[in-house]
Design an enzyme around this catalytic site. Structure first.
Site, short mmCIF file in Angstrom:
data_model
loop_
_atom_site.label_atom_id
_atom_site.label_comp_id
_atom_site.label_asym_id
_atom_site.label_seq_id
_atom_site.Cartn_x
_atom_site.Cartn_y
_atom_site.Cartn_z
N GLY A 218 0.82 -1.21 0.00
CA GLY A 218 0.00 0.00 0.00
C GLY A 218 0.85 1.25 0.00
O GLY A 218 0.37 2.34 0.30
N GLU A 259 5.17 -6.75 0.79
CA GLU A 259 4.97 -7.24 -0.57
C GLU A 259 4.59 -6.09 -1.50
O GLU A 259 3.48 -6.05 -2.03
CB GLU A 259 3.90 -8.33 -0.58
CG GLU A 259 2.70 -7.94 0.24
CD GLU A 259 1.77 -9.09 0.55
OE1 GLU A 259 2.26 -10.22 0.72
OE2 GLU A 259 0.57 -8.85 0.62
N PRO A 260 5.51 -5.16 -1.72
CA PRO A 260 5.20 -4.00 -2.55
C PRO A 260 5.21 -4.31 -4.04
O PRO A 260 6.02 -5.11 -4.51
CB PRO A 260 6.33 -3.01 -2.23
CG PRO A 260 7.35 -3.76 -1.45
CD PRO A 260 6.91 -5.16 -1.25
N GLY A 261 4.29 -3.70 -4.74
CA GLY A 261 4.30 -3.77 -6.19
C GLY A 261 4.58 -2.38 -6.73
O GLY A 261 5.66 -2.08 -7.23
N ARG A 298 -5.63 2.45 -16.43
CA ARG A 298 -5.74 3.06 -15.11
C ARG A 298 -6.49 4.39 -15.10
O ARG A 298 -7.31 4.63 -14.21
CB ARG A 298 -4.36 3.21 -14.45
CG ARG A 298 -3.65 1.87 -14.24
CD ARG A 298 -2.37 2.00 -13.43
NE ARG A 298 -2.65 2.19 -12.03
CZ ARG A 298 -2.53 3.32 -11.37
NH1 ARG A 298 -2.09 4.40 -11.99
NH2 ARG A 298 -2.83 3.40 -10.10
N TYR A 302 -9.56 3.67 -12.79
CA TYR A 302 -9.39 4.17 -11.42
C TYR A 302 -9.37 5.70 -11.33
O TYR A 302 -9.06 6.23 -10.27
CB TYR A 302 -8.04 3.72 -10.84
CG TYR A 302 -7.76 2.24 -10.81
CD1 TYR A 302 -8.55 1.39 -10.06
CD2 TYR A 302 -6.66 1.71 -11.49
CE1 TYR A 302 -8.24 0.04 -9.99
CE2 TYR A 302 -6.36 0.37 -11.43
CZ TYR A 302 -7.16 -0.46 -10.68
OH TYR A 302 -6.85 -1.79 -10.62
N CYS A 328 -12.79 2.47 -29.74
CA CYS A 328 -14.13 2.94 -30.07
C CYS A 328 -15.01 2.93 -28.83
O CYS A 328 -15.96 2.15 -28.69
CB CYS A 328 -14.70 2.12 -31.20
SG CYS A 328 -13.75 2.43 -32.68
N GLU A 329 -14.64 3.77 -27.93
CA GLU A 329 -15.28 3.93 -26.64
C GLU A 329 -14.53 5.12 -26.05
O GLU A 329 -13.40 5.36 -26.43
CB GLU A 329 -14.99 2.69 -25.80
CG GLU A 329 -15.95 2.47 -24.70
CD GLU A 329 -15.89 1.02 -24.21
OE1 GLU A 329 -15.76 0.85 -23.02
OE2 GLU A 329 -15.96 0.10 -25.04
N TYR A 356 0.82 -1.90 -12.89
CA TYR A 356 -0.59 -2.05 -13.31
C TYR A 356 -0.88 -1.38 -14.64
O TYR A 356 -1.97 -0.87 -14.87
CB TYR A 356 -1.53 -1.53 -12.21
CG TYR A 356 -1.22 -2.17 -10.88
CD1 TYR A 356 -1.50 -3.51 -10.65
CD2 TYR A 356 -0.57 -1.45 -9.87
CE1 TYR A 356 -1.17 -4.11 -9.47
CE2 TYR A 356 -0.23 -2.06 -8.68
CZ TYR A 356 -0.54 -3.40 -8.48
OH TYR A 356 -0.19 -4.01 -7.30
C1 LIG Z 1 -1.75 -6.22 -5.15
C2 LIG Z 1 -1.18 -6.74 -3.92
C3 LIG Z 1 0.00 -6.18 -3.41
C4 LIG Z 1 0.73 -5.04 -4.04
O1 LIG Z 1 0.12 -3.80 -3.81
P1 LIG Z 1 0.81 -2.44 -4.26
O2 LIG Z 1 -0.17 -1.39 -3.93
O3 LIG Z 1 1.08 -2.53 -5.73
O4 LIG Z 1 2.09 -2.31 -3.52
C5 LIG Z 1 0.49 -6.74 -2.25
N1 LIG Z 1 -0.13 -7.79 -1.64
C6 LIG Z 1 -1.25 -8.34 -2.11
C7 LIG Z 1 -1.86 -9.49 -1.41
C8 LIG Z 1 -1.82 -7.83 -3.26
O5 LIG Z 1 -2.95 -8.37 -3.71
#
Ligand SMILES: *Cc1c(COP(=O)(O)O)cnc(C)c1O
Length: 401
Positions: A218, A259-261, A298, A302, A328-329, A356
């Site tokens: 997050g 667990e950062p993305g 996105r 979002y 086409c939207e 994403y």
């Molecule tokens: C999507 C997800 C993340 C990554 O979230 P970010 O906002 O991209 O850091 C981490 N853990 C779980 C379980 C997720 O589903």
């Protein structure tokens, strides 16, 4: 990655094009590990769903990260990228017992987020270590953006069901190796997040064989100038201290996991598109590009803001444009953006295109998904070819009509 480099990559690989900067990925990873350097055992599991190209996964493997996966297919990608299954955690939501068994058979860590599966899995495989995803139900700091699990969220097992979890654990004899939460929202206020983690610490204290606590993710990155971002250094100082104290008090030698993305890959990505048409209507100047919601959804999905620059003509008079796609939207990337004067054939660059973006791309309108390029140690590598008509018909079965 400077303007000249990006323009040369479009020349070489054509548009639309995703470009990722390995150096930026590495610096974000290092910034985060540094912020938590006082924790003896830290593990960052990169969230594959943000950007799942195997070459990106290999970068994280070389940095010493693990992976956070949400489908058995993501597990398979991780294994293909060379990960030890022990460094992969499987954190799905609402999947079948069968899929969890597949992940177990591949040797990865299982994270379970509902009591029904916990009970079934525990009865069948009491010896397999399991992590539990908790839903702490807090609106920390009174700010709804920080909410780490609404009362009606579909994620996790309610913290109020802790007694039920313990009953399942006792009845099955299963082994709980970790507990987990994932806020799923942007962390603006570190203190609010810290307060939310207290609930997890309290739950953690009740599991005697625990090996790790996973605080999910997050982490917010800036999307525009002046944007708030998670103060990772402040979080590092405060949470590390709390975590180390907790380990001392309870006599547990735990690993702290995240667990950062987005935090790791968002800013590393640029999306480059060509302006097909500049159209002046009675009210608006549209810049139509060779892309759309099929490649970058996105903004439409979002309401996300992606900064857009004209890298072909960066220093000209600025005008207001509405940048739109060719689907086409209605697929508006940005409304009333002040951008250096755009001509047809100019290349626009979208920032924060690492997380994403490609991973949510589709073939809508029967368009090809873009190519992906990685800039790694000063060289550019094509890490995904642009699709062709073969990709669109692959797997389709024609019947005689
Ligand atoms: C999507 C997800 C993340 C990554 O979230 P970010 O906002 O991209 O850091 C981490 N853990 C779980 C379980 C997720 O589903």
């Amino acid at each position: 990655m400077n303007r000249e480099l990006l323009l040369s990559l479009v020349k070489k690989y054509k548009s639309p094009l995703y470009v990722y900067d390995a150096e930026k990925i590495e610096s974000q990873y290092n910034r985060m590990t540094k912020a938590f350097s006082s924790v003896r055992k830290l593990k960052l599991n990169y969230a594959v769903k943000a950007l799942s190209n195997i070459s990106i996964l290999k970068i994280f493997n070389s940095l010493g990260a693990g992976l956070d996966t949400v489908s058995v297919q993501e597990v398979q990608l991780g294994l293909k990228a060379g990960y030890d299954p022990k460094n992969i955690i499987f954190t799905p939501n609402g999947v079948s017992l069968e899929e969890i068994e597949q992940a177990k058979d591949l040797g990865v860590q299982i994270n379970i987020d509902n009591l029904s599966i916990l009970e079934q899995f525990g009865q069948k495989y009491p010896k397999t270590p399991v992590c539990i995803r908790m839903n702490p139900h807090v609106m920390a700091g009174g700010n709804s953006k920080i909410s780490v699990g609404h009362i009606d969220s579909k994620f996790g097992i309610s913290i109020h069901q802790l007694p039920h979890i313990h009953r399942v654990v006792k009845n099955t004899g299963m082994f709980i190796s970790g507990i987990h939460m994932h806020t799923g929202s942007d962390i603006y206020d570190v203190d609010a997040f810290i307060r939310a983690t207290e609930i997890l610490f309290n739950a953690a204290a009740t599991f005697k064989d625990l090996q790790y606590i996973d605080f999910g993710s997050g982490f917010k990155v800036p999307y525009k100038e002046g944007d708030i971002e998670t103060d990772i250094e402040e979080l590092g100082v405060k949470l590390s201290k709390r975590f180390n104290d907790f380990c001392k008090e309870t006599g547990k030698d735990l690993t702290l996991m995240f667990e950062p993305g987005k935090y790791l890959v968002s800013e590393a990505g640029k999306f480059l598109v060509n302006v097909n048409v500049v159209k002046q209507t009675t009210s608006t100047v549209f810049a139509s590009v060779d892309s759309g919601l099929n490649h970058l959804i996105r903004p439409m999905f979002y309401d996300s803001y992606h900064h857009i620059e004209n890298i072909s003509n960066p220093n000209s008079k600025e005008r207001f444009y509405t940048v739109v796609g060719y689907i086409c939207e209605t697929d508006t990337f940005g409304t009333n953006r002040k951008i250096s004067e755009i001509k047809e054939g100019d290349i626009l660059c979208f920032n924060n295109a690492g997380a994403y973006c490609f991973s949510m791309a589709s073939n809508y309108n029967s368009r090809y998904r873009p190519a992906e390029v990685l800039v790694y140690k000063g060289k550019d590598y094509l890490i995904r070819e642009r699709e062709t008509i073969e990709d669109l018909i692959q797997g389709q079965i024609e019947i005689n009509i």
